[in-house]
Structure formats: C-alpha cells, structure tokens
Design a protein around this motif. Structure first.
Motif, PDB file in Angstrom:
ATOM      1  N   PHE A  82      44.741  32.906  41.857  1.00 40.89           N
ATOM      2  CA  PHE A  82      46.462  33.488  41.136  1.00 40.89           C
ATOM      3  C   PHE A  82      46.182  32.645  39.634  1.00 40.89           C
ATOM      4  N   LEU A  83      46.284  31.794  39.887  1.00 39.86           N
ATOM      5  CA  LEU A  83      46.625  30.805  38.125  1.00 39.86           C
ATOM      6  C   LEU A  83      45.760  30.139  37.671  1.00 39.86           C
ATOM      7  N   ARG A  84      44.186  30.216  38.601  1.00 40.13           N
ATOM      8  CA  ARG A  84      43.712  30.230  37.442  1.00 40.13           C
ATOM      9  C   ARG A  84      42.999  31.941  36.874  1.00 40.13           C
ATOM     10  N   PHE A  85      43.419  32.282  37.878  1.00 38.22           N
ATOM     11  CA  PHE A  85      43.044  33.757  37.174  1.00 38.22           C
ATOM     12  C   PHE A  85      44.311  34.116  35.580  1.00 38.22           C
ATOM     13  N   ARG A  86      45.000  33.800  36.097  1.00 43.60           N
ATOM     14  CA  ARG A  86      46.305  33.507  35.112  1.00 43.60           C
ATOM     15  C   ARG A  86      46.021  33.112  33.734  1.00 43.60           C
ATOM     16  N   ASP A  87      46.356  31.685  33.911  1.00 49.45           N
ATOM     17  CA  ASP A  87      45.496  30.919  32.716  1.00 49.45           C
ATOM     18  C   ASP A  87      44.100  30.909  32.071  1.00 49.45           C
ATOM     19  N   ARG A  88      43.380  32.816  33.361  1.00 48.85           N
ATOM     20  CA  ARG A  88      42.039  32.833  31.884  1.00 48.85           C
ATOM     21  C   ARG A  88      42.278  33.896  31.168  1.00 48.85           C
ATOM     22  N   VAL A  89      42.750  34.682  31.633  1.00 50.77           N
ATOM     23  CA  VAL A  89      44.061  36.016  30.695  1.00 50.77           C
ATOM     24  C   VAL A  89      44.126  35.447  29.674  1.00 50.77           C
ATOM     25  N   PHE A  90      45.060  34.536  30.012  1.00 50.66           N
ATOM     26  CA  PHE A  90      46.492  34.446  28.910  1.00 50.66           C
ATOM     27  C   PHE A  90      45.531  33.596  27.399  1.00 50.66           C
ATOM     28  N   ALA A 106      28.115  28.903  34.688  1.00 45.02           N
ATOM     29  CA  ALA A 106      27.121  29.014  35.880  1.00 45.02           C
ATOM     30  C   ALA A 106      27.882  29.318  36.572  1.00 45.02           C
ATOM     31  N   GLU A 107      29.386  29.387  36.411  1.00 43.47           N
ATOM     32  CA  GLU A 107      30.521  29.825  37.714  1.00 43.47           C
ATOM     33  C   GLU A 107      31.355  30.783  37.143  1.00 43.47           C
ATOM     34  N   VAL A 108      31.983  31.980  37.855  1.00 44.68           N
ATOM     35  CA  VAL A 108      32.446  33.229  37.036  1.00 44.68           C
ATOM     36  C   VAL A 108      33.711  32.546  36.672  1.00 44.68           C
ATOM     37  N   GLY A 109      34.225  31.452  38.167  1.00 42.92           N
ATOM     38  CA  GLY A 109      35.391  30.600  37.496  1.00 42.92           C
ATOM     39  C   GLY A 109      36.963  31.355  38.340  1.00 42.92           C
ATOM     40  N   ILE A 110      36.480  32.314  38.873  1.00 43.93           N
ATOM     41  CA  ILE A 110      37.948  33.172  39.309  1.00 43.93           C
ATOM     42  C   ILE A 110      37.393  34.599  40.687  1.00 43.93           C
ATOM     43  N   ALA A 111      38.062  34.328  41.400  1.00 46.51           N
ATOM     44  CA  ALA A 111      37.768  34.627  42.992  1.00 46.51           C
ATOM     45  C   ALA A 111      37.481  36.676  42.032  1.00 46.51           C
ATOM     46  N   PRO A 112      36.526  37.155  43.326  1.00 46.08           N
ATOM     47  CA  PRO A 112      36.106  38.568  43.231  1.00 46.08           C
ATOM     48  C   PRO A 112      37.272  39.888  42.665  1.00 46.08           C
ATOM     49  N   PRO A 113      38.562  39.263  43.715  1.00 40.76           N
ATOM     50  CA  PRO A 113      39.518  40.466  44.009  1.00 40.76           C
ATOM     51  C   PRO A 113      39.707  40.480  42.072  1.00 40.76           C
ATOM     52  N   PHE A 114      40.589  39.367  41.393  1.00 39.63           N
ATOM     53  CA  PHE A 114      41.008  39.120  40.433  1.00 39.63           C
ATOM     54  C   PHE A 114      39.833  39.846  39.492  1.00 39.63           C
ATOM     55  N   VAL A 115      38.515  40.019  39.388  1.00 37.50           N
ATOM     56  CA  VAL A 115      37.181  40.537  38.835  1.00 37.50           C
ATOM     57  C   VAL A 115      37.558  41.833  38.527  1.00 37.50           C
ATOM     58  N   ASP A 116      37.483  42.192  39.975  1.00 39.30           N
ATOM     59  CA  ASP A 116      37.479  43.541  40.340  1.00 39.30           C
ATOM     60  C   ASP A 116      38.608  44.439  39.846  1.00 39.30           C
ATOM     61  N   ALA A 117      39.651  43.221  39.517  1.00 40.33           N
ATOM     62  CA  ALA A 117      40.684  44.159  38.967  1.00 40.33           C
ATOM     63  C   ALA A 117      41.032  43.892  37.648  1.00 40.33           C
ATOM     64  N   LEU A 118      39.928  43.244  36.286  1.00 38.44           N
ATOM     65  CA  LEU A 118      39.630  43.577  35.294  1.00 38.44           C
ATOM     66  C   LEU A 118      38.933  45.326  34.881  1.00 38.44           C
ATOM     67  N   ALA A 119      37.873  44.807  36.223  1.00 38.44           N
ATOM     68  CA  ALA A 119      36.652  45.846  35.791  1.00 38.44           C
ATOM     69  C   ALA A 119      37.417  47.492  36.114  1.00 38.44           C
ATOM     70  N   THR A 319      26.493  49.423  52.698  1.00 39.63           N
ATOM     71  CA  THR A 319      27.434  49.282  51.674  1.00 39.63           C
ATOM     72  C   THR A 319      26.462  49.067  50.266  1.00 39.63           C
ATOM     73  N   LEU A 320      27.079  49.140  49.083  1.00 32.15           N
ATOM     74  CA  LEU A 320      27.072  49.345  48.045  1.00 32.15           C
ATOM     75  C   LEU A 320      27.836  48.302  47.326  1.00 32.15           C
ATOM     76  N   LYS A 321      27.769  47.498  46.197  1.00 30.42           N
ATOM     77  CA  LYS A 321      28.945  46.962  45.334  1.00 30.42           C
ATOM     78  C   LYS A 321      28.075  47.216  43.909  1.00 30.42           C
ATOM     79  N   LEU A 322      27.901  47.891  43.244  1.00 35.00           N
ATOM     80  CA  LEU A 322      27.872  48.352  41.446  1.00 35.00           C
ATOM     81  C   LEU A 322      28.071  46.533  40.922  1.00 35.00           C
ATOM     82  N   LYS A 323      27.722  45.993  40.116  1.00 40.53           N
ATOM     83  CA  LYS A 323      28.031  44.741  39.601  1.00 40.53           C
ATOM     84  C   LYS A 323      27.664  44.687  37.867  1.00 40.53           C
TER      85      LYS A 323
END
Length: 341
Positions: A82-90, A106-119, A319-323
């Motif tokens: 969560f803190l990685r996500f928070r700091d990335r957002v702000f 090379a790396e997204v840097g935040i967990a997939p649920p937070f990527v999906d939350a942004l999307a 299953t299908l996960k659109l990116k």
C-alpha cells in the motif's frame, strides 16, 4: 440520461483539472477499508495504531521501522504494498501520469490490485456522462478478469470473480459457503447476458459484476469494447484512433500488431512470422480489431498509413485478462509517450 456507476472506484472523491484526475486523501483512504489492510479482530496493537493513523491522515509519513513492528507477517507485506502505491500516486500530478509511468521501467513497482484500481478509475473517467450499459460492461474488461465460453455460436464473457463466488457460495455469501461445505443444495444463480431488455438494470447492479457480455465479433459487445479502447487511447495517449472488429488479418502488407494480453501477443507474433499455430491456440484467439489513426501524423513513420491489428485471446483455462497498458506501450506512436503524456 447519464448514469453514475462503479462507486467502488472512488471517482467522485477525486479532483479533476485540465491535466487529468488528481488524487485526494479521501480517495486514498478508501483503500484502507480493503480486507488486506483493515485490521482483523485478532490484529495486534501496532497494526491497529498504524491503520488508525493513516485512516486519519493518508499522506502521513511512515518509517520502515513502523511497518516492521506490525505483528503479522502478511499484514506487513500488505502495508508495504500500500505504501509503495501511495507514494507512487502522490509522486505524480495526476493518476494518468501515475499510470503511464508504471510501464516505462523494467518492473511495474506496485501490486496488480493497485494497477487494476488505477485502470478502473481511469475507465470510469473516460465513460463519464454515458448512459450506455454496453460501454460500461465492456469497460469492466479493462480491470476485471473474465471467463469466456461459447454458446450457440456466441462468444460470452463473464466476470471470473463473480463466477467463482457463485461456485463457492451459490450467491448467498457466508451462509451459502457453509451450505455448500455441508452438501446442502442451494438455488442456482443465473448470470444474465446483457441485452436490450435487461440493459436498463445494469446501473442498478453494476457493482455486482453479474452481467455476461456477448463479445461475438459482429455483435454489440465487441463494438462497445472497440469504443472503450478508442477512448482509452485518446485519454492516456492523446491520440484519436478508430477501432473496428475484424474477422481476420487478411493483409499482405501487415506491418504492426498489438496483443491485448499475453496469449494474443504470442499468437499474433507467430502468425506475423509466417508460422501456423495449432488449432487449439487459434481457437483461443477470440477477437481481432483493426485500428487506424485518424491523423496519419500521429503514427510512427514506418507505419506509412497502414492499420494496426489488435488481438484478444484467452488462457487455456478460458480466463481472460485484458492489459490496456499494452496499447500505451506498444502502439507505434510518432512521439513515444512520457509519464506526462
């Protein structure tokens, strides 16, 4: 009449300026209510204190030692995520900048649920003002995993998590789960295929993710997904394109393609090289789209006015996960995207 939907995205808690969506403390505080972060009954005092402090002030500074002091190992990892996500957002002026910036390294840097939350919240923004249930249901595919099936010549996409919940609980929550565990029969829960008769109910049930979308290539669902992808590219890349479903790539001058998921990328790469994928692989290539730039100057010079083909495929388990980020990373733009658009 325009409808409100996806309240769980927190869209109404954001500010919006000319550059895009601006994160607020109220929007960020919502994440602290997620099961991964909300302290359970058995949580220790230090975990509860950290949660209480951040709920009151989501931007508060948190020393690494405070996280390390949390009693539960899983909770510590969740707080780090969560803190990685928070700091990335702000660290970015807008959520659009934050999202674009995720995929330049090379790396997204935040967990997939937070990527999906942004999307999700970005998709909600680009659909603001719509009253079209097909657009909204297609938009769910940008941030929610689907499970696909064929029925009477139709290609159907259902929300994977909803299906799993129904399989586990019969649609009756904890009581249903207990009944299933004890072998007690439960009534089956039917997921409706979105159609003209039930479409008005989408906005009453949008958070249930219970409508099945018919994405047969020549149908309304595939067309709606094409419109959503057009809006996504316009908002995140600042480029106007036209996208239409295509039955096949019948183009001797095929120059460029973008897979919208891992499997379609591999299948299209093989076809482009002149290879012949197996029948099972080709069957999993569900949809093809033809993308054209409305202004040829927006495309890379080597494209020379040619279309870009988009593919969408499912995994072997259906299953299908659109990116949607693939459209930002792999489209042949005349000016490559920066985190600031």
């Amino acid at each position: 009449m325009a409808q409100d939907f996806w309240a769980s995205s927190g869209y109404r808690l954001l500010r919006q300026d000319e550059a895009g969506l601006v994160a607020t403390e109220a929007w960020l505080a919502r994440f602290l209510d997620r099961p991964e972060l909300a302290p359970p009954a058995e949580a220790g005092a230090r975990e509860r204190a950290l949660h209480e402090r951040l709920a009151a002030a989501p931007r508060a500074s948190v020393a690494p030692a405070e996280v390390e002091a949390v009693e539960d190992q899983d909770a510590r990892e969740n707080w780090r995520a969560f803190l990685r996500f928070r700091d990335r957002v702000f660290a970015h002026a807008t959520l659009e900048d934050c999202y674009r910036g995720l995929f330049g390294a090379a790396e997204v840097g935040i967990a997939p649920p937070f990527v999906d939350a942004l999307a999700q919240v970005l998709a909600r923004a680009l659909l603001e003002g719509t009253a079209d249930p097909w657009l909204c249901r297609a938009g769910e595919m940008l941030f929610r995993r689907q499970r696909v099936a064929s029925e009477s010549g139709r290609l159907l996409a259902a929300d994977a998590a909803t299906l799993e919940t129904y399989a586990d609980t019969g649609g009756f929550g904890a009581v249903g789960k207990l009944m299933r565990a004890q072998g007690t029969p439960t009534a089956s829960v039917k997921m409706d295929i979105l159609n003209s008769e039930n479409a008005p109910f989408y906005f009453l049930r949008d958070e249930l993710h219970g409508f099945v979308l018919d994405i047969t290539p020549d149908g309304a669902g595939a067309a709606a997904l094409a419109r959503v992808l057009e809006r996504w590219i316009a908002r995140l890349a600042g480029v106007a394109v036209t996208i239409e479903p295509a039955g096949r790539v019948d183009d001797a001058r095929w120059r460029w393609h973008v897979g919208l998921d891992v499997d379609s990328t591999a299948i299209l790469n093989a076809l482009y090289r002149g290879e012949t994928p197996g029948a099972a692989e080709l069957e999993r290539l569900l949809l093809l789209f033809r993308l054209e730039f409305r202004d040829a100057a927006d495309a890379a010079r080597e494209l020379a006015g040619r279309p870009v083909y988009l593919g969408l495929a499912c995994r072997p388990d259906r299953t299908l996960k659109l990116k949607p980020q693939n459209l930002l990373v792999n489209l042949p733009l005349a000016t490559p995207l920066s985190p600031h658009g």
